[in-house]
Design an enzyme around this catalytic site. Structure first.
Site, PDB file in Angstrom:
ATOM      1  N   SER A 156     -10.782   1.773   2.937  1.00  5.32           N
ATOM      2  CA  SER A 156     -10.137   1.231   4.138  1.00  5.32           C
ATOM      3  C   SER A 156      -9.246   2.289   4.772  1.00  5.32           C
ATOM      4  CB  SER A 156      -9.300  -0.005   3.786  1.00  5.32           C
ATOM      5  OG  SER A 156     -10.122  -1.044   3.330  1.00  5.32           O
ATOM      6  N   ARG A 165       0.794  -1.228   0.000  1.00  3.03           N
ATOM      7  CA  ARG A 165       0.000   0.000   0.000  1.00  3.03           C
ATOM      8  C   ARG A 165       0.829   1.282   0.000  1.00  3.03           C
ATOM      9  NH1 ARG A 165      -2.443  -3.634  -1.199  1.00  3.03           N
ATOM     10  NH2 ARG A 165      -4.454  -4.389  -0.434  1.00  3.03           N
ATOM     11  N   GLU A 205      -3.826   4.088   6.044  1.00  2.00           N
ATOM     12  CA  GLU A 205      -3.727   4.006   4.585  1.00  2.00           C
ATOM     13  C   GLU A 205      -4.178   5.331   3.968  1.00  2.00           C
ATOM     14  OE1 GLU A 205      -5.705   1.210   1.135  1.00  2.00           O
ATOM     15  OE2 GLU A 205      -5.187   0.299   3.056  1.00  2.00           O
TER      16      GLU A 205
END
Length: 311
Positions: A225, A175, A302
């Site tokens: 998310s 990520r 994130e």
């Protein structure tokens, strides 16, 4: 201090139609929060990117590169600088590769690839944002990441250098990539796909889209998310889902004003009405603290916070 009038004064006439002053960031982010940006510049070509970059350098203007705003928390007070919106949407096919502008809506690009009988990206169906945002954040799900498919990319460096680079320049990791920190402009990318089983690929796409409709707040303002999944507990194992730890820590019952945890996914914050960035920030901090208290684990975000420059 950033002066929008000075920025506009230095813009060539041909570019002024691409610049909007005091544009609300709430209209440019999927969470629908955030005050006004000093100016927002829509970039559709390499030359436009270069000229806007030059102007930012000339007046020492802070700037932030924004795609579809799907992974960003914008401040209530706005951003006193330049928001550069990458909207390049060129598209070409050569053999089993596609070259596409970074401004392509990622899900729309996946559908277009399938229309051209090219498979491989269907696992990511429904992921919000642009191709550029997906690559810079190394978006992924179901055991795959977009970085697996990159062959080369066109990058405009902060110093004005235009480079064509390979995957190694990104430093793909879970990520994240190097570009999240350098602030270089990703303008276009070439992805290597395959001419696989088209019927199977289309079926997989529909399955993933349906799965997202069931589990994710598809039609509610959200940033996706919020926290990264955790490393596997054993070598070669699957990552631990942050959402599972959050649920066990009681996150689904949390809210701050109209900022609340999505009822079907404990790792997602939604804007249930008139949430503010400050409320969302407080809620995210509470979620992380609950996991730290119960499991002694520090979650990593994130979602990126669009931080105003220091005075």
């Amino acid at each position: 201090m950033f002066d929008p009038k000075e920025f506009l004064r230095r813009c060539p006439t041909a570019l002024q139609g691409l610049v909007t002053a005091a544009h609300p960031l709430a209209q440019l982010t999927t969470l629908n929060v955030g005050g006004p940006a000093g100016v927002v510049c829509r970039i559709g070509t390499i030359e436009q990117a270069r000229r806007f970059q030059d102007i930012c350098h000339e007046i020492a203007a802070p700037c932030y590169i924004l795609g579809a705003g799907s992974n960003v928390l914008a401040p209530d007070g706005g951003y006193p600088g330049v928001i550069l919106r990458i909207a390049t949407e060129d598209f070409a096919i050569k053999g089993d590769t596609i070259t596409a502008g970074a401004g392509w809506d990622f899900d729309r690009l996946i559908a277009k690839c399938l229309d051209q009988e090219l498979t491989g990206l269907e696992f990511a169906s429904g992921i919000p944002g642009t191709l550029g945002g997906a690559l810079v954040g190394n978006a992924g799900c179901y055991g795959h990441e977009i970085g697996e498919f990159l062959e080369e990319a066109v990058i405009l460096r902060r110093d004005g250098t235009l480079d064509t680079v390979g995957p190694d320049a990104f430093g793909f990791a879970y990520r994240t990539t190097n570009l999240r920190e350098t602030g270089d402009f990703l303008l276009a990318a070439t992805l290597r796909l395959q001419r696989g089983n088209l019927e199977q690929a289309r079926a997989q796409r529909q399955e993933k889209l349906q799965d997202r409709l069931t589990k994710h707040p598809v039609n509610i303002p959200s940033a996706g998310s919020w926290f990264r999944n955790l490393p596997a507990e054993t070598p070669g194992g699957r990552r631990r889902a942050a959402g599972q730890l959050l649920e066990l820590a009681g996150a689904k019952d949390m809210r701050e004003g109209d900022a609340q945890v999505f009822s079907r996914h404990a790792n997602m914050i939604i804007n249930a009405g008139q949430a503010t960035s400050a409320q969302i920030r407080t809620l995210a901090d509470r979620m992380a603290q609950a996991v730290a208290d119960k499991f002694h684990v520090q979650l990593i975000e994130e979602v990126r916070e669009l931080t105003p420059p220091a005075p």
